[in-house]
Structures are given as C-alpha cells and as structure tokens.
Motif scaffolding. Structure first.
Motif, PDB file in Angstrom:
ATOM      1  N   LEU A 188      -5.952   9.695  -8.303  1.00  0.00           N
ATOM      2  CA  LEU A 188      -7.384   9.653  -8.589  1.00  0.00           C
ATOM      3  C   LEU A 188      -7.899  10.951  -9.204  1.00  0.00           C
ATOM      4  CD1 LEU A 188      -8.624   7.881  -5.328  1.00  0.00           C
ATOM      5  CD2 LEU A 188      -8.483   6.884  -7.609  1.00  0.00           C
ATOM      6  N   ALA A 189      -7.142  12.037  -9.034  1.00  0.00           N
ATOM      7  CA  ALA A 189      -7.579  13.354  -9.534  1.00  0.00           C
ATOM      8  C   ALA A 189      -7.070  13.566 -10.959  1.00  0.00           C
ATOM      9  CB  ALA A 189      -7.085  14.457  -8.602  1.00  0.00           C
ATOM     10  N   ARG A 190      -7.295  12.580 -11.812  1.00  0.00           N
ATOM     11  CA  ARG A 190      -6.769  12.661 -13.186  1.00  0.00           C
ATOM     12  C   ARG A 190      -7.416  13.797 -13.968  1.00  0.00           C
ATOM     13  NH1 ARG A 190      -8.089   7.290 -12.337  1.00  0.00           N
ATOM     14  NH2 ARG A 190      -6.312   5.865 -12.039  1.00  0.00           N
ATOM     15  N   GLY A 191      -8.657  14.091 -13.650  1.00  0.00           N
ATOM     16  CA  GLY A 191      -9.366  15.093 -14.429  1.00  0.00           C
ATOM     17  C   GLY A 191      -9.061  16.526 -14.054  1.00  0.00           C
ATOM     18  N   VAL A 192      -8.202  16.753 -13.076  1.00  0.00           N
ATOM     19  CA  VAL A 192      -7.883  18.122 -12.665  1.00  0.00           C
ATOM     20  C   VAL A 192      -6.792  18.658 -13.595  1.00  0.00           C
ATOM     21  CG1 VAL A 192      -6.998  19.592 -10.826  1.00  0.00           C
ATOM     22  CG2 VAL A 192      -8.507  17.669 -10.275  1.00  0.00           C
ATOM     23  N   PRO A 193      -7.097  19.649 -14.406  1.00  0.00           N
ATOM     24  CA  PRO A 193      -6.084  20.149 -15.340  1.00  0.00           C
ATOM     25  C   PRO A 193      -4.997  20.944 -14.626  1.00  0.00           C
ATOM     26  CG  PRO A 193      -8.068  21.493 -15.477  1.00  0.00           C
ATOM     27  CD  PRO A 193      -8.384  20.339 -14.552  1.00  0.00           C
ATOM     28  N   PHE A 251       7.310   6.600  -2.351  1.00  0.00           N
ATOM     29  CA  PHE A 251       5.920   6.344  -2.713  1.00  0.00           C
ATOM     30  C   PHE A 251       5.667   6.544  -4.205  1.00  0.00           C
ATOM     31  CE2 PHE A 251       5.688   7.999   1.717  1.00  0.00           C
ATOM     32  CZ  PHE A 251       5.240   6.820   2.334  1.00  0.00           C
ATOM     33  N   ARG A 252       6.715   6.491  -5.017  1.00  0.00           N
ATOM     34  CA  ARG A 252       6.580   6.774  -6.441  1.00  0.00           C
ATOM     35  C   ARG A 252       5.513   5.898  -7.103  1.00  0.00           C
ATOM     36  NH1 ARG A 252      10.261   9.062 -10.237  1.00  0.00           N
ATOM     37  NH2 ARG A 252       9.663   8.555 -12.373  1.00  0.00           N
ATOM     38  N   ASP A 253       5.432   4.633  -6.665  1.00  0.00           N
ATOM     39  CA  ASP A 253       4.458   3.725  -7.281  1.00  0.00           C
ATOM     40  C   ASP A 253       3.020   4.160  -7.046  1.00  0.00           C
ATOM     41  OD1 ASP A 253       6.572   2.226  -8.141  1.00  0.00           O
ATOM     42  OD2 ASP A 253       6.388   0.672  -6.600  1.00  0.00           O
ATOM     43  N   LEU A 254       2.794   5.023  -6.032  1.00  0.00           N
ATOM     44  CA  LEU A 254       1.438   5.494  -5.747  1.00  0.00           C
ATOM     45  C   LEU A 254       1.066   6.719  -6.591  1.00  0.00           C
ATOM     46  CD1 LEU A 254       1.394   5.255  -1.833  1.00  0.00           C
ATOM     47  CD2 LEU A 254       0.505   3.592  -3.475  1.00  0.00           C
ATOM     48  N   MET A 255       2.042   7.357  -7.176  1.00  0.00           N
ATOM     49  CA  MET A 255       1.793   8.585  -7.926  1.00  0.00           C
ATOM     50  C   MET A 255       1.049   8.284  -9.225  1.00  0.00           C
ATOM     51  SD  MET A 255       5.472  10.519  -7.583  1.00  0.00           S
ATOM     52  CE  MET A 255       6.215  10.893  -6.003  1.00  0.00           C
ATOM     53  N   GLY A 256       0.101   9.159  -9.566  1.00  0.00           N
ATOM     54  CA  GLY A 256      -0.550   9.031 -10.855  1.00  0.00           C
ATOM     55  C   GLY A 256       0.341   9.522 -11.975  1.00  0.00           C
ATOM     56  N   ASP A 257       0.964  10.676 -11.782  1.00  0.00           N
ATOM     57  CA  ASP A 257       1.854  11.279 -12.780  1.00  0.00           C
ATOM     58  C   ASP A 257       3.011  11.937 -12.045  1.00  0.00           C
ATOM     59  OD1 ASP A 257       3.176  12.632 -14.757  1.00  0.00           O
ATOM     60  OD2 ASP A 257       1.467  13.865 -15.377  1.00  0.00           O
ATOM     61  N   PRO A 258       4.189  11.294 -11.982  1.00  0.00           N
ATOM     62  CA  PRO A 258       5.326  11.891 -11.279  1.00  0.00           C
ATOM     63  C   PRO A 258       5.708  13.266 -11.810  1.00  0.00           C
ATOM     64  CG  PRO A 258       5.732   9.574 -11.735  1.00  0.00           C
ATOM     65  CD  PRO A 258       4.488   9.943 -12.476  1.00  0.00           C
ATOM     66  N   GLY A 259       5.331  13.552 -13.050  1.00  0.00           N
ATOM     67  CA  GLY A 259       5.655  14.857 -13.610  1.00  0.00           C
ATOM     68  C   GLY A 259       4.901  16.004 -12.983  1.00  0.00           C
ATOM     69  N   ARG A 260       3.847  15.687 -12.236  1.00  0.00           N
ATOM     70  CA  ARG A 260       3.089  16.738 -11.544  1.00  0.00           C
ATOM     71  C   ARG A 260       3.794  17.219 -10.275  1.00  0.00           C
ATOM     72  NH1 ARG A 260      -3.109  14.335 -11.266  1.00  0.00           N
ATOM     73  NH2 ARG A 260      -3.961  15.463 -13.064  1.00  0.00           N
ATOM     74  N   TYR A 261       4.813  16.512  -9.816  1.00  0.00           N
ATOM     75  CA  TYR A 261       5.376  16.745  -8.498  1.00  0.00           C
ATOM     76  C   TYR A 261       6.603  17.647  -8.548  1.00  0.00           C
ATOM     77  CZ  TYR A 261       2.309  13.197  -6.555  1.00  0.00           C
ATOM     78  OH  TYR A 261       1.211  12.499  -6.146  1.00  0.00           O
ATOM     79  N   ASP A 262       6.674  18.544  -7.607  1.00  0.00           N
ATOM     80  CA  ASP A 262       7.854  19.369  -7.338  1.00  0.00           C
ATOM     81  C   ASP A 262       8.270  19.058  -5.901  1.00  0.00           C
ATOM     82  OD1 ASP A 262       9.740  21.287  -6.747  1.00  0.00           O
ATOM     83  OD2 ASP A 262       8.494  23.016  -7.262  1.00  0.00           O
ATOM     84  N   ILE A 263       9.285  18.198  -5.744  1.00  0.00           N
ATOM     85  CA  ILE A 263       9.676  17.726  -4.421  1.00  0.00           C
ATOM     86  C   ILE A 263      10.969  18.407  -3.990  1.00  0.00           C
ATOM     87  CG2 ILE A 263      10.417  15.711  -3.086  1.00  0.00           C
ATOM     88  CD1 ILE A 263       8.461  14.042  -4.668  1.00  0.00           C
ATOM     89  N   ARG A 264      10.932  19.060  -2.836  1.00  0.00           N
ATOM     90  CA  ARG A 264      12.084  19.791  -2.292  1.00  0.00           C
ATOM     91  C   ARG A 264      12.373  19.238  -0.898  1.00  0.00           C
ATOM     92  NH1 ARG A 264      10.453  26.026  -4.150  1.00  0.00           N
ATOM     93  NH2 ARG A 264       9.280  25.375  -6.034  1.00  0.00           N
ATOM     94  N   ARG A 265      13.097  18.152  -0.884  1.00  0.00           N
ATOM     95  CA  ARG A 265      13.387  17.470   0.373  1.00  0.00           C
ATOM     96  C   ARG A 265      14.665  18.049   0.976  1.00  0.00           C
ATOM     97  NH1 ARG A 265      16.102  11.757   1.087  1.00  0.00           N
ATOM     98  NH2 ARG A 265      15.821  11.460   3.334  1.00  0.00           N
ATOM     99  N   ARG A 266      14.510  19.132   1.695  1.00  0.00           N
ATOM    100  CA  ARG A 266      15.660  19.846   2.262  1.00  0.00           C
ATOM    101  C   ARG A 266      15.135  20.927   3.194  1.00  0.00           C
ATOM    102  NH1 ARG A 266      15.239  24.518  -0.670  1.00  0.00           N
ATOM    103  NH2 ARG A 266      14.530  24.337  -2.850  1.00  0.00           N
ATOM    104  N   TYR A 267      16.074  21.598   3.849  1.00  0.00           N
ATOM    105  CA  TYR A 267      15.712  22.782   4.630  1.00  0.00           C
ATOM    106  C   TYR A 267      15.222  23.864   3.666  1.00  0.00           C
ATOM    107  CZ  TYR A 267      16.285  27.192   7.089  1.00  0.00           C
ATOM    108  OH  TYR A 267      16.078  28.431   7.616  1.00  0.00           O
ATOM    109  N   ILE A 268      14.104  24.499   3.991  1.00  0.00           N
ATOM    110  CA  ILE A 268      13.524  25.531   3.125  1.00  0.00           C
ATOM    111  C   ILE A 268      13.784  26.896   3.757  1.00  0.00           C
ATOM    112  CG2 ILE A 268      11.465  26.313   1.918  1.00  0.00           C
ATOM    113  CD1 ILE A 268      12.261  23.459   1.215  1.00  0.00           C
TER     114      ILE A 268
END
Length: 773
Positions: free
Chosen positions: A236-241, A257-274
């Motif tokens: 929904l936050a399409r207008g946020v540059p 939840f990929r189908d819920l994403m507006g733009d998957p390219g905005r995401y940096d997903i690190r699913r691991r021990y940090i």
C-alpha cells in the motif's frame, strides 16, 4: 568467573560468611539463574551489579563467548548445563544445589520460567525465596522453540516461585490469574534497555550508511510476528520513494507471503542466524523498526531499537502499544490494519523531523527509565522486601502526616492510598496526625506532642517499626524537625519523605541555624524519598544526603478499574470506566486542588472567559477547598456562572466519580512537587494540560502525554484548552497516552513493591564503612 568442567562448589555445608567479601547483617546477595535470553540476561545482571554483587549461573554453551560483556560486579558461573532432554540433568541439579547452599544467597531469581528441570530444584530450596520472571504468560502461535517445553513445566515453575516479575501492568493481572498468584506477589519491573549492540557499534567505530528509507524487521520469524501485515502495508505504500524492507532472523520463510508483496525488489531477506556485528549494522542503518505483531506480550527488539535512537511502528498488542504511547517512541496501529501501518511508514519516510524527535525520545527512554542500572535499583528494592518478608515479615510502619488521611490534602491522600494498599497485602500501616485538620495554636501543639509520645512508645513496644515522616516546607518542616530529632535520640529507624512544591526556596529562606538543623534531619534519616530528579539533586547537593540513600519514588494511585485479563482488542489499554466522547456531548474540564494563586486558578478563570473558549461548548468543574466563595463570585463576574461549578473539597470516591465523567484535566500551577491530581488524571485517561513545574516536566511531554503551557500565561492556557475542546481525536489520543503512562510508571502495585523495599532496607543495620552493600 567460574570455569571448568561441570560445577565447582564448596562443601555441601552451611558456612559462615567471612573474609574481605563478607556480607554484613541484612545485606542482599542475589543469585541469578539464566537459561536463555542472552542480551536480556547481560543487561539485567549488569544493571543489578551496579548496586550489589551478583552471582550469575548460566549455560556455558550460550554465554562463554559473551563473558566479556559482563561487568566487574557479576560473578559469572559458566556451567555445563545439559539440554532439556538429557538425563544428566539430575546430576547437574545436585551439583547446582550444592553451589546454591554454599553461596547462601538471600534471593534466587530465575530470569525466565522457560525451564523444565529446575522445577525439581525448587522444593529443596524452600528456605530461600525464589523469584521468577515471566516474559510470556502464554505461548504465542508458531513459537516452536518455547513450545518444545511442556506447558505444565512453565506453569509449575511460576507456581512454585514465591514471587513473579513481569514487565507490564497488564501482564501482572494476566499472570496472577493464570498462575494462581495474589497480585501482591506479582511485581512489575521495567524491561531493561538492551545496549549491547549499540555499544558494539560504538566500539567498532561503525557509521550509518543510508540507503533509501529502510524499515527493519528483526527477530525470530514466527506466525504471530505479523509479517503478512508488514508486506500488505508495503504494497500500500507505493508512493514512498526508495523504500527498503529488511527482514532478518531465523524461523519461517518470509517468501511464503510473496503474493502479498507490492514489489519484491524492495526486500532484503536474511533468513538465518545474524552475527552480532551484522545486528549492529542493521540497526545502525535502519530508519524505523517494524513491530507488526498479531500477538505479543512485549518485545526485546523495541529495547534494542531504543538504544540506537530509532523510532518504531508497533501494533497495539500486549504491552507494546501502551509502552510506545507512554514514552512517545513512534506510531501505534491496530493489529492487522495494513492501511494504518502503511500511513505510518509514509509519514516517517516523509518527515525526518518526526524521526528525529521520536528517536530522541527513544534514546532518552533507554538512558533513563529503562537504563539497566535503574532497573537494577528497582530489582534490589524488590529483593529487599521479599527477603524481609521471608525473614520474619516486612517491618511495621507508622506514617506521620499533618491532617492525617482525611485533612492532609494531597499528602494525606497519598498516605491513604498507601495504607489501604498495605492493608490489602496484610501489612498494617499506622497513621499519626501531627497537626489536626487545620493549624491551631491551641489544638496543634498537643497533637504534635501525642505524635512524639507515639514514637517513644513504639521504641519500647514495637522497636522494629519504621517511622515514615511526610514532609513539606514551612510549618511542616518545623514539626518534622522535632520528630526527626527525637527519632535520632531514640535510635529508631526513620524515613524522611519530601513532598514540597519548592523546597529549595523554602530552605534558602531559612536562617543558617535552621539550615543546619534541616541538613541534620535529612542526613540522619535512614532513607530519603523524593518525587523527582530535581528534588534528588537538591537532597544530594544542598542537603548533604548520600546518593545511595535517596530514592526517587513518584506519587501513585490505585488503578481505577484494574482489568484482570488484558483485552486482546485494538486500543487495549484498559478503559478506566469514564464516558467516551460521543456526538453532541460537551467536553468537561476538571481542576482538582486547593483554589488559589499557587494553583493558577486566577489565570484558569481568565482563560475560560477568554476569546479562544468563548464560542465553544464545554463545562468545567473546579473541585477543592480554599476561598471557594470568592472564586465563585469571580467566575460569575467573568460570565462563567452557568458553565463553571465549584463544589468544594471532595473525598477520594467523589473525585474518582468526577474523573470518570470528565475529559480534560487542567492544572496550571505555579509550583508543585508531583501533584496527586495529575496522577489521578493520568490514571483515568484524561487529556492533561499542565505547567512545567516540579516533577511535572519529568512526567508530561508536550503533545505526547499531555499539553504543557507556560506558568501564568492565560492566553496560552486558553488556546491549549480550546484545541482539545474542538479536537476530540487529539483529546482521545492524549488520554490513551496518559493512561499508558500511568500503567507504565504510576500504578499503585509497583509503588508499594518499591516502598516495601525501601522500608526493608531502612530496617537493616547500616553497613560499616568499607563493607559491601
């Protein structure tokens, strides 16, 4: 630090406490047991160790690499602690029992009830009070790690503890109900800030690397953490540059939840021990931290973000909403409300000043109210009260207050709340009037004489009794000087409790001889209680009280409508029972206090009659004693006779009823300590308009938990009141924040727990110079 294979202990016998580290009589020696929650354990142990030596027993496999993060006051014992399913736990428990018996702690504190085998240890340690911290009263959906333990084991550990600690008022009610505890045995301590990652960033010389506008979700990825809400909000936050969403942590796969994403390219997903250094980098580069939880009790992530000065967007679940509101840490939205979450993202992205203000509040909160050493000081007070109860009972108390509870004004009301709460807990507090309803040259001196006789009688018949002297300036100081001198002569334990609105001026106006007597009164007390940081500085720098004997204890009032179980609905701060704003209902303004110039009543009437309020629909009640008829005539002369009512002084029940039907509390005082009226307004969720006097500036933040106006400025007061009369949404928002602030800082149960600790400490022999604690 203890090292080696297994547990190294002394012989399994009770040994006397001797040597250079000897424990003086009455000293507190806590032993902490931590099985998980590494950052929490580090912060809590280090904060407590600022005040008292601490023994900390933890699993080697989790804490060995973190040993350097513990301070000098922490005696760290790295134990070869078996995992839950290992039969070696039986042998381990026998060794742990020998260690505990050899160390002879006064209190054992389990920093989490997520334990299985320690349930077997509790029955053989009945001679030592056991305290358990409950972080989550129930297991959250999808929390597979906690769910590995049988539910009965966490319940049993909580039930076996003599006392529980939780990190929020709503959790206290819920824990008491779930674990079958009296609410007096469930205590609220602030969750400590978690500064390790911010300190790591500082040590490594890391600098922020901005990359667009970054929203950080950090932590275990479980169903209840609400990732679906965050992704719907991002869409929904399409207008946020240049929006960037970072999701970091172990757990479920966010890509489901990929189908819920507006733009998957905005995401940096690190699913691991940090790793730790990467955690520090993530928070350093974030612009806002997302806490989109569908369900939660609290969040350690909030306390990490605060140490970096990062604002948060949180859902109103568990303690999260009221914590964020009370401290002004960011935005609060209803759980599942993706449009509201998206609007909050857009607002923070477009308003760097808002990020800076909320981030500054977060940092001040982490370095103030939730700073680990401050939490440690409260924990120590709690341990003292628990140890005193276990060792023969919390000492009896006699309060000395002019006018008693019925005619003592705000001080009398405070004492009345304390004695009532103590009676509910089975502890008798006596109240002795030192003056009578009003000062009288004939009746008041005999009253003081009777109070002194009561103290002398207690020295013989009740030598353990603590004598609690409630003090203001002027005549109150003269009376308490005599009582304090007698207390020192008799050798009775006594506390001086300063309530005055401007004691610095009162002290400065006294003669050098009187000033010396006042210093002797404060310096000779076993403890000094003040209402805020300003009075604490006065006590230490001007009155010569040792810093360790001054306790800041703001006034408190009972919860008007305690809710036994947290409401899971949005806006879940318990409703204090007052009328909601409805269309066509006129807002009611309320003033509580003595009618007079010091309370700002003349400019209040001027503000109500001014142009800002003239065309608006409202009513007002000014309740209090003083020259009531004079102010009624003044109100009629200003044309306010139909809209302003002055009923005179009201008792506690009538005051509570009035608060429940009011909307705005106005307190334009010229001088205050910490007004009981202010705290009662917060408790009832009223929008507060006040001046920045006394400790009020430490309580009310303009635009967050109330409105602040200059002293004596009737036009500014009128403008602030008019804004709230016109804007029902702003009025309700301030009321919610006020209620959240009350639950976080001014609720009576937490006050009584701290007060019992102060009384217990005052009842102990003073340590000899050079001895610890």
């Amino acid at each position: 630090m203890m090292d080696g294979a297994g547990i190294t202990t002394a012989e399994d016998v009770a040994v006397p406490w001797t040597g250079p580290g000897a424990r003086p009589p009455g000293a507190i020696r806590p032993l902490l047991l931590g099985t998980d929650l590494e950052d929490y354990t580090i912060a809590f142990a280090n904060g407590l160790a600022r005040h008292v030596p601490v023994i900390l027993c933890v699993p080697r496999r989790q804490f060995e690499g973190l040993a350097d993060w513990f301070g000098e006051g922490v005696d760290l014992r790295l134990l070869d602690w078996p995992r839950h399913r290992s039969a070696a736990n039986l042998r381990f428990l026998m060794a742990l029992r020998r260690l505990i018996r050899a160390e002879r702690p006064t209190v054992i504190h389990l920093l989490s009830n997520n334990t299985l085998w320690l349930n077997l240890l509790a029955p053989v340690l009945r001679g030592t009070p056991i305290v358990t911290t409950v972080h989550d009263v129930t297991v959250h959906p999808g929390d597979v790690e906690t769910a590995r333990l049988p539910d009965w084991s966490t319940r049993l550990m909580a039930r076996q503890a003599c006392d529980l600690v939780v990190h929020g008022a709503a959790l206290r009610h819920h824990a008491a109900a779930r674990f079958g505890k009296r609410e007096g045995r469930v205590h609220v301590l602030p969750h400590p800030a978690l500064p390790r990652y911010a300190e790591l960033a500082r040590r490594a010389g890391l600098r922020r690397r901005p990359a667009g506008f970054t929203v950080l979700f950090f932590g275990r990825i479980y169903a209840y953490k609400g990732l679906d809400l965050l992704m719907r909000a991002e869409a929904l936050a399409r207008g946020v540059p240049d929006l960037r969403v970072v999701i970091a942590g172990r757990g479920d796969d966010p890509w489901q939840f990929r189908d819920l994403m507006g733009d998957p390219g905005r995401y940096d997903i690190r699913r691991r021990y940090i790793p730790d250094a990467e955690v520090a980098r993530l928070f350093l580069d974030a612009d806002v931290v997302a806490l989109p939880y569908a369900e939660a009790s609290q969040s350690g992530v909030l306390h990490v973000a605060a140490t970096f000065g990062i604002p948060v967007i949180a859902t109103d679940v568990g303690e999260l909403g009221q914590t964020v509101r009370a401290a002004g840490l960011g935005s609060v939205v209803a759980p599942g409300d993706a449009p509201a979450f998206a609007r909050a993202i857009a607002r923070f992205a477009s308003d760097p000043d808002l990020r800076r203000v909320c981030g500054g509040r977060a940092l001040a909160w982490a370095e103030g109210e939730t700073e680990p050493a401050r939490v440690g000081a409260e924990a120590l007070e709690l341990y003292r009260s628990i140890a005193a109860r276990a060792g023969g009972g919390i000492p009896p108390v006699r309060h000395y207050a002019a006018g008693g509870t019925e005619h003592g004004g705000g001080i009398g009301r405070c004492v009345g709340y304390v004695t009532a709460a103590a009676a509910e807990a089975g502890v008798r507090h006596l109240v002795t009037d030192t003056r009578g309803p009003r000062w009288s040259p004939l009746a008041s001196p005999p009253r003081l004489g009777l109070a002194m006789a009561a103290m002398a009688r207690d020295r013989i018949l009740a030598p353990r009794r603590i004598h609690h002297l409630h003090l203001a300036g002027r005549g109150s100081t003269r009376r308490k000087l005599m009582l304090a001198s007698l207390a020192r002569a008799l050798g009775v334990r006594h506390i001086v409790h300063l309530h005055d609105y401007d004691y610095a001026a009162d002290f400065a106006a006294r003669s050098p001889r009187d000033q010396a007597r006042v210093r002797a009164m404060f310096g000779g007390a076993d403890a000094v209680i003040v209402l805020g940081e300003g009075d604490r500085r006065l006590a230490v720098t001007t009155l010569g009280v040792a810093p360790g004997r001054v306790a800041v204890l703001p006034n408190a009032v009972p919860d008007p409508v305690p809710d036994p179980v947290p409401d899971p609905r949005p806006d879940s701060v318990p409703d204090p029972g007052r009328m909601e704003d409805v269309p066509d209902r006129r807002p009611r303004l309320l003033f509580l206090g003595r009618l007079g110039e010091r309370k700002g009543v003349p400019e209040l009437l001027e503000a109500l009659a001014g142009p800002d309020m003239a065309g608006l629909d409202w009513t007002a009640v000014l309740a209090g004693d003083g020259p009531v008829e004079d102010y009624r005539r003044r109100a009629r002369a200003l044309g306010l006779g139909e809209r302003v009512r002055m009923p005179g002084w009201l008792d506690a029940d009538d005051t509570a009823a009035l608060c429940r039907t009011s909307d705005i509390l106005v307190l334009p005082s010229h001088a205050e300590g910490l007004s009981m009226a202010l705290v009662e307004g917060l408790a009832h969720g009223l929008a507060v308009v006040a001046t920045r006097v006394g400790a009020h500036g430490e309580v009310i933040e303009d635009g967050v938990t109330g409105r602040v106006v200059p002293v004596g400025d009737a036009p500014a007061l009128g403008a602030a009141l008019a804004d709230l009369v016109r804007d029902g949404a702003a009025r309700r928002a301030l009321g919610r924040n006020a209620r959240a602030l009350f639950l976080a800082r001014f609720e009576m149960t937490r006050y009584m727990s701290r007060l019992a600790g102060i009384h217990a400490a005052a009842s102990q022999p003073a340590p000899r110079p050079g001895t610890p604690e």
